[in-house]
Design an enzyme around this catalytic site. Sequence first.
Site, PDB file in Angstrom:
ATOM      1  N   GLU A 148      -9.687  -4.625   4.855  1.00 14.22           N
ATOM      2  CA  GLU A 148      -9.374  -3.495   3.969  1.00 14.22           C
ATOM      3  C   GLU A 148      -8.234  -3.865   3.021  1.00 14.22           C
ATOM      4  O   GLU A 148      -8.274  -3.577   1.820  1.00 14.22           O
ATOM      5  CB  GLU A 148      -9.002  -2.264   4.812  1.00 14.22           C
ATOM      6  N   ARG A 181      -3.407  -2.754  13.370  1.00 19.24           N
ATOM      7  CA  ARG A 181      -4.878  -2.809  13.379  1.00 19.24           C
ATOM      8  C   ARG A 181      -5.289  -4.244  13.657  1.00 19.24           C
ATOM      9  O   ARG A 181      -5.358  -5.063  12.748  1.00 19.24           O
ATOM     10  CB  ARG A 181      -5.457  -2.318  12.046  1.00 19.24           C
ATOM     11  N   ASP A 240      -2.103  -5.240   3.429  1.00 20.82           N
ATOM     12  CA  ASP A 240      -2.336  -5.656   4.814  1.00 20.82           C
ATOM     13  C   ASP A 240      -3.272  -6.860   4.872  1.00 20.82           C
ATOM     14  O   ASP A 240      -4.104  -7.067   3.981  1.00 20.82           O
ATOM     15  CB  ASP A 240      -2.922  -4.504   5.625  1.00 20.82           C
ATOM     16  N   GLU A 282       0.798  -1.233   0.000  1.00 24.79           N
ATOM     17  CA  GLU A 282       0.000   0.000   0.000  1.00 24.79           C
ATOM     18  C   GLU A 282       0.831   1.284   0.000  1.00 24.79           C
ATOM     19  O   GLU A 282       0.491   2.247  -0.672  1.00 24.79           O
ATOM     20  CB  GLU A 282      -0.924   0.071   1.233  1.00 24.79           C
ATOM     21  N   HIS A 313      -4.625 -12.588  13.386  1.00 27.07           N
ATOM     22  CA  HIS A 313      -3.694 -11.515  13.717  1.00 27.07           C
ATOM     23  C   HIS A 313      -3.061 -11.795  15.071  1.00 27.07           C
ATOM     24  O   HIS A 313      -3.570 -12.554  15.877  1.00 27.07           O
ATOM     25  CB  HIS A 313      -4.421 -10.174  13.805  1.00 27.07           C
ATOM     26  N   ASP A 364      -5.830  -7.535   6.767  1.00 27.79           N
ATOM     27  CA  ASP A 364      -7.201  -7.364   7.268  1.00 27.79           C
ATOM     28  C   ASP A 364      -8.172  -7.210   6.094  1.00 27.79           C
ATOM     29  O   ASP A 364      -7.790  -7.306   4.934  1.00 27.79           O
ATOM     30  CB  ASP A 364      -7.290  -6.174   8.222  1.00 27.79           C
TER      31      ASP A 364
END
Length: 945
Positions: free
Chosen positions: A108, A336, A104, A18, A381, A106
């Site tokens: 998103e 996160r 990432d 990202e 995670h 997650d």
Amino acid sequence: MSPTSETAQGGRRLVIVESPAKAKTIKGYLGPGYVVEASVGHIRDLPNGAAEVPEKYTGEVRRLGVDVEHDFQPIYVVNADKKAQVRKLKELLAESDELFLATDEDREGEAIAWHLQEVLKPKVPVHRMVFHEITKDAIRDAVANPRELNQRMVDAQETRRILDRLYGYEVSPVLWKKVMPKLSAGRVQSVATRLVVERERERIAFRSAEYWDLTGTFSTGRAGDPSDPSTLVARLNTVDGKRVAQGRDFGANGQLKNAEVLHLDEANARALAAALADSSFAVRSVESKPYRRSPYAPFRTTTLQQEASRKLGFGAKATMQVAQKLYENGFITYMRTDSTTLSDTAVAAARAQVTQLYGADYLPEKARVYAGKVKNAQEAHEAIRPSGDRFRTPAETGLTGDQFRLYELIWKRTVASQMKDATGNSVTVRIGGTARDGRDAEFTASGKTITFHGFMKAYVEGADDPNAELDDRERRLPQVAEGDALAADEITADGHATKPPARYTEASLVKELEEREIGRPSTYASIIGTILDRGYVFKKGTALVPSFLSFAVVNLLEKHFGRLVDYDFTAKMEDDLDRIARGEAQAVPWLKRFYFGSEDASGIVPADGDHLGGLKELVTDLGAIDAREISSFPVGEGIVLRVGRYGPYVERGEKDAEGHQRADVPDDLAPDELTVAYAEELFAKPSGEFQLGADPVSGNQIVAKDGRYGPYVTEVLPEGTPKTGKNAVKPRTASLFKSMSLDTVTLDDALKLMSLPRTVGTDAEGVEITAQNGRYGPYLKKGTDSRSLESEEQLFTITLDEALAIYAQPKARGRAAAKPPLKELGTDPVSERPVVVKDGRFGPYVTDGETNATLRRDDDVETITPERGYELLAEKRAKGPAKKTAKKAVKKAPAKKATTAKKTAAKKTAAAKTTTAKKTAAKKTTTAKAAAAKKTAAAAGSAEE
């Protein structure tokens, strides 16, 4: 496959992450056969306005960016500012043999990876590369063990995105029509705002109660030492067996909740203290219990935000910005996360450091395991911890400033989580005596001794309540036994008053949202940022204070969209979205029930999702919403607070009626501070128009007014004067000088002010010199050369000779002499330099000499606290230096050959001119349309979540 084996095979791999910072770190861990490039966040999203929607879509689809009639199909467009980056990625992909999507891990990140795959349309093998820390081993392991895209996670994120778009784009326009333009509503932000407003309502309704008790200082008669003090302080607990009332015994209405307790007033408390002055006292009981405290779980996103707020003074947004940098540079794991789990590697690293730094006595026999307590936590995670299989101590990192402090906090918490419990004893001593009037009084004292500090050697958690006692605080009592006689050195009567519930801070609001299971913890920082930026909430110190505007917005949502801001409903929606993520529910049927209503064709309400309503119907019928009513709040004695389009004001009586009063309310006034008395003060202040007289030249009336930006004078133009169009006439207007006030300004003053700018004269070359009052104060202007004046009065008094003398001096380059600070705040805990408030070109700002941060709209020089100053500096440091825009190099066209016939050249030129003119016109039209569409959508754009 190792990260270097493909080099031998002659292959080339493209890795997309990202952020550029993440790309830079990862590039260092991979071999020469890898190209690492950043997508710079999302490359594709729902359109920001109708202008971005492809022409084939019409009607509601253009407005929403979602086709609600065809299974809620989202319309995705490549962001305008990402088109160049997408081109670059496509070029790099064309030269690659494999593609690794390393966003990432997650929801998103999974969605970004999916969008990249959809847009780039790779013809080479694609792998999903995941890792939760950026270390050499983790990155190489991620390359060697890729997985497929998780479509369930992508669908879950898409459902949330569509839901938030429908909520924001359908509800926000209602606020524009009924409250104020450019407002926004959102699935989580509106509920968060409601929480803050409800707390303020509680404070407004709160009635304080006064209560008294006694404090006694008793001595043992022995010489004391640190382990055995000679005195103890105890508080009155009972009188004749009846418990004395404390703050917890009173309700919010100021009345006792329990009639069985004794409510002492000042007179009775002082009388009892006097009656006990000469009494003899003895120990009635000593109760000792073992004390044990276990370490706190490692950080997850929300607990990190809370602790960083308590201990470091960081806002949630600043915490996440600093944590993002630590993660991208390989210092901590992914920040996160809802999980408190530590990997076996991390547990081993933490236990090794416990032994190394504190000794084997502090290491428990078995490793501690922390189960996730957060509902729907993504256990894949890890908790937030230092990265690697060996933790670097803060001193070994080379970090400085905010990054060092946050890393140290994470490191301490992680190491402490694998240490032994703290143990000790808690003791309660009861002391009794009989007053002269025969009443029996019993005092109690509590103590705590810690015999083994365990994990507290490394870390102690902070508290939201500044008066709360931290876990490592000891209170030693004298070693006494039942029956021991004690002497009363002093008995005092103490008065107390109950306090309203504390306002939320960022830390306590994050905690409340998480406990109510509203929204996702990873979004809380951006949610709090949104309600602050939108003006729904402002800060006083660290407290979050709702604005009057937020009262109007919440009032409308509660009365007409009650279910949408209901806490349980919002939590249930979160459950539904998680069920979709797990594959236990389908997205499209769920969205249909949310948007169109719960009933199916047969009129039966299905049990699955029966809490959903029909959003479309709710926003269609707006006739029942009375805009004036939802923005009006009674203050008392006929005074009403109203939220108008230009801000809040108080009003008594009807407009144009006799005795009507109206006054603006300061934007930064806390709602619980608006009392009848304060409203009367506002009415008493000079307001409205002050008739100063007629201008002898034009005959127009001159009036003085108090505007939102300060007092000013203006002329009243005759009726019929055009106010718009080509022939529009603007009234002359001028702000009052700082030395003037509405009470004292005269007609002559007003005419002088409106005569500015004043021509002082001309120089030897005939260039005119004028005296003007500008945004940054009074100044002289000659052509393009401006010189500051020392005072506003000089605008009318300076002569030509004085002006020429100023211009004869060389123009001061660089900075002028530093002005004295407006306020001193103390020493910044990060830079350890003195922090002051200064007056700058663009308003007041805080600085420690290294970092400058402008005060926000809701910050006031007089009331700003040191903590708020440190927080603003921390946020500014977290953002890093401002990016400089690179100037584009202008390409020179190559010289044309001179062999072309003049006639042909002339024809081509004419044709080129015509084509260019057409293109320019078309561009202008398109730009105008796009600008208008963007303006309409801008307010709703930030509504999501």
